[in-house]
Design a protein around this motif. Sequence first.
Motif, PDB file in Angstrom:
ATOM      1  N   TRP A   1      16.941  46.903  71.130  1.00 63.22           N
ATOM      2  CA  TRP A   1      16.082  46.481  70.181  1.00 63.22           C
ATOM      3  C   TRP A   1      15.617  45.086  70.793  1.00 63.22           C
ATOM      4  N   ALA A   2      16.498  44.290  71.420  1.00 60.56           N
ATOM      5  CA  ALA A   2      15.997  43.025  72.229  1.00 60.56           C
ATOM      6  C   ALA A   2      14.979  43.448  73.482  1.00 60.56           C
ATOM      7  N   ILE A   3      15.333  44.472  73.997  1.00 65.48           N
ATOM      8  CA  ILE A   3      14.330  44.714  75.231  1.00 65.48           C
ATOM      9  C   ILE A   3      13.046  45.175  74.683  1.00 65.48           C
ATOM     10  N   GLY A   4      13.219  46.252  73.549  1.00 62.85           N
ATOM     11  CA  GLY A   4      11.679  46.452  72.870  1.00 62.85           C
ATOM     12  C   GLY A   4      10.910  45.462  72.397  1.00 62.85           C
ATOM     13  N   LEU A   5      11.630  44.320  71.755  1.00 60.94           N
ATOM     14  CA  LEU A   5      10.713  43.054  71.313  1.00 60.94           C
ATOM     15  C   LEU A   5      10.201  42.545  72.358  1.00 60.94           C
ATOM     16  N   GLY A   6      11.104  42.135  73.561  1.00 61.81           N
ATOM     17  CA  GLY A   6      10.632  41.377  74.700  1.00 61.81           C
ATOM     18  C   GLY A   6       9.589  42.079  75.254  1.00 61.81           C
ATOM     19  N   ASP A   7       9.528  43.438  75.347  1.00 66.42           N
ATOM     20  CA  ASP A   7       8.239  44.052  75.922  1.00 66.42           C
ATOM     21  C   ASP A   7       7.162  43.981  74.842  1.00 66.42           C
ATOM     22  N   TYR A   8       7.457  43.963  73.649  1.00 71.18           N
ATOM     23  CA  TYR A   8       6.300  44.064  72.571  1.00 71.18           C
ATOM     24  C   TYR A   8       5.625  42.676  72.687  1.00 71.18           C
ATOM     25  N   SER A   9       6.543  41.717  72.707  1.00 71.57           N
ATOM     26  CA  SER A   9       5.958  40.225  72.684  1.00 71.57           C
ATOM     27  C   SER A   9       5.642  39.762  74.074  1.00 71.57           C
ATOM     28  N   GLY A  10       6.003  40.091  75.066  1.00 78.54           N
ATOM     29  CA  GLY A  10       5.699  39.666  76.462  1.00 78.54           C
ATOM     30  C   GLY A  10       6.361  38.505  76.908  1.00 78.54           C
ATOM     31  N   ARG A  11       7.716  38.566  76.385  1.00 81.18           N
ATOM     32  CA  ARG A  11       8.676  37.286  76.424  1.00 81.18           C
ATOM     33  C   ARG A  11       9.889  37.663  76.955  1.00 81.18           C
ATOM     34  N   GLN A  12      10.450  36.761  77.812  1.00 80.76           N
ATOM     35  CA  GLN A  12      11.792  37.020  78.489  1.00 80.76           C
ATOM     36  C   GLN A  12      12.794  36.579  77.363  1.00 80.76           C
ATOM     37  N   GLU A  13      12.812  36.146  76.318  1.00 81.17           N
ATOM     38  CA  GLU A  13      13.840  35.553  75.480  1.00 81.17           C
ATOM     39  C   GLU A  13      13.522  35.811  74.135  1.00 81.17           C
ATOM     40  N   VAL A  14      14.227  36.577  73.120  1.00 77.30           N
ATOM     41  CA  VAL A  14      13.771  36.897  71.870  1.00 77.30           C
ATOM     42  C   VAL A  14      14.982  36.430  71.040  1.00 77.30           C
ATOM     43  N   VAL A  15      14.673  36.191  69.864  1.00 74.57           N
ATOM     44  CA  VAL A  15      15.692  36.143  68.752  1.00 74.57           C
ATOM     45  C   VAL A  15      15.391  37.131  67.529  1.00 74.57           C
ATOM     46  N   PHE A  16      16.389  37.701  67.169  1.00 77.40           N
ATOM     47  CA  PHE A  16      16.513  38.699  65.942  1.00 77.40           C
ATOM     48  C   PHE A  16      17.739  38.590  65.157  1.00 77.40           C
ATOM     49  N   GLY A  17      17.739  39.034  63.932  1.00 81.41           N
ATOM     50  CA  GLY A  17      18.889  38.879  63.295  1.00 81.41           C
ATOM     51  C   GLY A  17      19.741  40.103  63.287  1.00 81.41           C
ATOM     52  N   ALA A  18      21.021  39.785  63.180  1.00 77.14           N
ATOM     53  CA  ALA A  18      22.181  40.734  63.055  1.00 77.14           C
ATOM     54  C   ALA A  18      22.945  40.832  61.803  1.00 77.14           C
ATOM     55  N   ALA A  19      23.120  41.869  61.143  1.00 81.78           N
ATOM     56  CA  ALA A  19      24.100  41.721  59.953  1.00 81.78           C
ATOM     57  C   ALA A  19      25.427  41.727  60.140  1.00 81.78           C
ATOM     58  N   PHE A  20      26.442  40.753  59.498  1.00 84.99           N
ATOM     59  CA  PHE A  20      28.030  40.639  59.680  1.00 84.99           C
ATOM     60  C   PHE A  20      28.082  40.632  58.324  1.00 84.99           C
ATOM     61  N   SER A  21      29.658  41.185  58.400  1.00 91.10           N
ATOM     62  CA  SER A  21      30.148  41.209  57.088  1.00 91.10           C
ATOM     63  C   SER A  21      31.616  40.555  56.986  1.00 91.10           C
ATOM     64  N   GLY A  22      31.818  39.860  57.978  1.00 92.93           N
ATOM     65  CA  GLY A  22      33.116  39.165  58.154  1.00 92.93           C
ATOM     66  C   GLY A  22      33.500  38.064  56.990  1.00 92.93           C
ATOM     67  N   ARG A  23      34.811  37.582  56.852  1.00 92.84           N
ATOM     68  CA  ARG A  23      35.135  36.633  55.590  1.00 92.84           C
ATOM     69  C   ARG A  23      35.963  35.669  56.555  1.00 92.84           C
ATOM     70  N   ALA A  24      35.759  34.387  56.195  1.00 91.95           N
ATOM     71  CA  ALA A  24      36.676  33.338  56.727  1.00 91.95           C
ATOM     72  C   ALA A  24      38.131  33.740  56.200  1.00 91.95           C
ATOM     73  N   PRO A  25      39.197  33.634  57.237  1.00 92.54           N
ATOM     74  CA  PRO A  25      40.520  33.832  56.919  1.00 92.54           C
ATOM     75  C   PRO A  25      41.273  32.842  55.789  1.00 92.54           C
ATOM     76  N   ASP A  26      40.641  31.983  55.684  1.00 90.62           N
ATOM     77  CA  ASP A  26      41.283  30.852  54.672  1.00 90.62           C
ATOM     78  C   ASP A  26      40.362  30.707  53.506  1.00 90.62           C
ATOM     79  N   LEU A  27      39.404  31.766  53.088  1.00 90.27           N
ATOM     80  CA  LEU A  27      38.528  31.566  52.109  1.00 90.27           C
ATOM     81  C   LEU A  27      39.350  31.865  50.611  1.00 90.27           C
ATOM     82  N   THR A  28      39.116  30.979  50.006  1.00 92.40           N
ATOM     83  CA  THR A  28      39.711  30.566  48.760  1.00 92.40           C
ATOM     84  C   THR A  28      39.372  31.712  47.897  1.00 92.40           C
ATOM     85  N   GLY A  29      40.426  32.484  47.358  1.00 90.93           N
ATOM     86  CA  GLY A  29      40.070  33.853  46.359  1.00 90.93           C
ATOM     87  C   GLY A  29      39.564  34.971  46.976  1.00 90.93           C
ATOM     88  N   VAL A  30      39.962  34.815  48.320  1.00 91.42           N
ATOM     89  CA  VAL A  30      39.468  36.121  48.930  1.00 91.42           C
ATOM     90  C   VAL A  30      40.023  37.439  48.446  1.00 91.42           C
TER      91      VAL A  30
END
Length: 269
Positions: A1-30
């Motif tokens: 996806w990064a390579i595709g965005l780079g080619d689409y925008s003509g840039r050598q650096e891109v930023v996109f979002g990625a979904a994560f679903s982790g929880r902090a180990p010390d999260l109260t009430g986890v």
Amino acid sequence: WAIGLGDYSGRQEVVFGAAFSGRAPDLTGVEGLVGPCVTNLPMRVRLPSHADLDTLLRALQRDVSNLTAHQYLSTEEIQQCTDIPWKHRMFDSLIVFQNYQFDRDALQFGGAVQCRVDEAPEATGYAVTLAVTPAETIRIRLLSAVGAPDTQTIRELADALVGVLRGISQHADLAHLQAELPAHLAERADLTATESAQFSPSRAVETRTPTQTVVAAVWESLFGQEDIPVDINFFDLGGHSILLLRVHLRLSQELKRDIPIVMLLQYPT
């Protein structure tokens, strides 16, 4: 996806979002929480034209691994550490890798009750969301927000993604891979979210109540614009979920009252 965005925008650096679903180990009430604590983290990828793909992919894997240590942070907290104005998102596209794992025995609640996984309508608030479902045959879908890239652009991005996936298995370096991607994509830069609504700041001065004056001042501060009319829609102006959280916080502070955030969704002007 990064390579595709780079080619689409003509840039050598891109930023996109990625979904994560982790929880902090010390999260109260986890232990009492049900379901994943999903957050979207910005993924920054550099694409030097001289890079070989093996090195690029290994670096990307290390970066993703390092991100997991911070996957419980909210997008709002991360943006607060940047110089990006609140009226702008940190990224306009999002990757969701749907590798959900569950024990099928957990879907049984006795002889009379069963739980069934069903299909549900999907929508996105980002210009483009890439949803990947792993299986014997990987399923890839591109979702777009209303008013975001048109169908033709989405198809072109999908074609470019397929070209990248094929090219990774056939080329050793990024330059040769990019050379085989559709040329017309590179001519269409700036993949952006819905454009902000246009309005004339020279409109006649409106009569505002004290509350409207406070609300207008908060909006003008966070949007970085002056003389925002009282009847303009927050989302038509370019508002998004993170900015809505900032507006909610500021309004609660300025008006010194507890405002349900759902009220801002019900009354977006």
